[in-house]
Design an enzyme around this catalytic site. Structure first.
Site: not given
Ligand code: NAP
Ligand code: GDD
Length: 347
Positions: A11, A79, A140, A142, A164
């Site tokens: 989702t 994921l 990630s 992160e 995280y």
């Molecule tokens: P997202 O939109 O926040 O999706 C997270 C998913 O995890 C949702 O489908 C959520 O389902 C599911 N989930 C949460 N708790 C769960 C549980 N207890 N059991 C099973 N499923 C659960 O994240 P995304 O951006 O698609 O990222 C996908 C993955 O890549 C994540 O692991 C994230 O940490 C990692 N990642 C993301 C980024 C990025 O920039 N997007 C970068 C690096 C790594 P519900 O609908 O049920 O809440």
């Molecule tokens: N969310 C958010 N909201 N971030 C803000 C804001 C705000 O109002 N203002 C500034 N920021 C800055 C945060 O402090 C951070 O440095 C940057 O914007 C990015 O924040 P997010 O978009 O929340 O992403 P993230 O980098 O913390 O984490 C995302 O990327 C990771 C990979 O590097 C997430 O998708 C993680 O799940 C993922 O692993």
């Protein structure tokens, strides 16, 4: 026969793009979904009608074993996670359970269902067997946290700055350990930030694109943000899910850094997004100390050379194209009366 994929986090943003990509490649796609009345599951079903749903939760070992037994996947993409960094300070234990221990539970489900024993013969000399389930872990950038070098590669040390990041580091090392202990085809993609019109509204790119759209349409007068100086390597989610698939189809199980190799600050993001709508950001953006994090990751920048050389993977969408895509999509969504919390900008 079509290959079968099981995706946790179906989702979420990446789950949707990955499912579409795998369906295009002829896969039978199953999504693991939790909860008895999860509204995001019905939204996903409407838009990805060819995805089959199996119930399960990363907190529940038995449900994962049942899901793997039922689906009999060739590939599992893990994921699912609590993925919003600020939430991980507020619910650190839950983050450890879902984002960290969830990886252990998924790997164990695969190990048990594949009949791989814990005996000494399953040790580091184990061979990758054909027909075994291949596992992808969503690691990630992160995990790099307070970076020790720039750009970051597969060899850069981890120094996570949030619960995280710590949970992701556990999942990363565990995936590597199952590969080494049991000979499993288990890999991690160390993905840098990737965004899209389907991004959750809590993340900064989408918060900004929605904020710009609201201001442009007269629905808001300001946008409140935290640290404008943080720098990230932002790419398009649709490009990044292709790398996940390539990693599982590669000849050897290896980990890869996936990103663009270019950094922008939040300030530059804001400037680009307001400019895309013909607005001057300095008239609308208010900074708020309450939105700063207890420990910030100041900068992240990928070195994706290994993925380019070994997988032939390259990002296609540029930063400016990504920002324009998100702003246009949110302008359309709000003009059509959509509710970003309900509909997001799917599809
Ligand atoms: P997202 O939109 O926040 O999706 C997270 C998913 O995890 C949702 O489908 C959520 O389902 C599911 N989930 C949460 N708790 C769960 C549980 N207890 N059991 C099973 N499923 C659960 O994240 P995304 O951006 O698609 O990222 C996908 C993955 O890549 C994540 O692991 C994230 O940490 C990692 N990642 C993301 C980024 C990025 O920039 N997007 C970068 C690096 C790594 P519900 O609908 O049920 O809440
Ligand atoms: N969310 C958010 N909201 N971030 C803000 C804001 C705000 O109002 N203002 C500034 N920021 C800055 C945060 O402090 C951070 O440095 C940057 O914007 C990015 O924040 P997010 O978009 O929340 O992403 P993230 O980098 O913390 O984490 C995302 O990327 C990771 C990979 O590097 C997430 O998708 C993680 O799940 C993922 O692993």
């Amino acid at each position: 026969m079509a290959r079968r994929a099981l995706i946790t986090g179906i989702t979420g943003q990446d789950g949707s793009y990955l499912a579409e990509h795998l369906l295009e490649q002829g896969y039978e796609v199953w999504g693991l979904a939790r909860g008895q009345a999860n509204p995001r599951v019905s939204r996903m079903r409407k838009l990805l009608s060819d995805v089959q749903v199996v119930r399960g939760d990363l907190l529940d070992q038995g449900s994962l074993i049942s899901a793997v037994e039922r689906v009999q996947p060739d590939e599992v993409y893990n994921l699912g996670a609590i993925s919003f960094v600020p939430m991980s300070w507020e619910q650190a234990e839950l983050t450890a359970e879902v984002t960290g221990m969830g990886v252990l539970r998924m790997l164990e489900a695969i190990r048990v269902c594949s009949g791989v024993s814990r005996g000494a013969s399953a040790g580091s000399s184990a061979q990758i067997c054909s027909g075994q389930i291949r596992f992808y872990q969503a690691s990630s950038s992160e995990m790099f946290g307070q970076v020790s070098e720039t750009p970051q590669t597969e060899r850069t040390a981890f120094h996570p700055r949030s619960p995280y990041g710590v949970a992701k580091a556990y999942g990363h090392f565990l995936t590597q350990n199952y590969r080494e202990s049991y000979g499993m085809f288990a890999v991690s993609g160390i993905l840098f930030n990737h965004e899209s019109p389907r991004r959750g509204a809590e993340f900064v790119t989408r918060k900004v694109s929605l904020g710009v759209a609201r201001i442009k349409l007269g629905l808001a007068t300001e946008l409140r943000l935290g640290n404008l100086e943080a720098r990230r390597d932002w790419g398009f989610a649709g490009d990044y899910v292709k790398a996940m698939h390539l990693m599982l189809r590669a000849g050897n199980p290896e980990d890869y850094v996936i990103g663009t190799g270019r950094m922008k600050s939040v300030r530059e993001l804001v400037d680009a997004a307001f400019s895309a709508a013909g607005l001057d950001w300095e008239r609308y953006v208010v900074t708020d100390q309450a939105l700063h994090r207890p420990a910030e990751v100041d900068l992240l920048c990928a070195d994706p050379k290994k993925a380019r050389a070994q997988l032939g993977w390259e990002p296609r969408v540029s930063f400016d194209e990504l920002v324009a895509m998100m702003v246009e999509s949110d302008l359309r969504l709000l003009t059509d009366g959509g509710d970003p919390d309900q509909d997001s900008s799917w599809p």
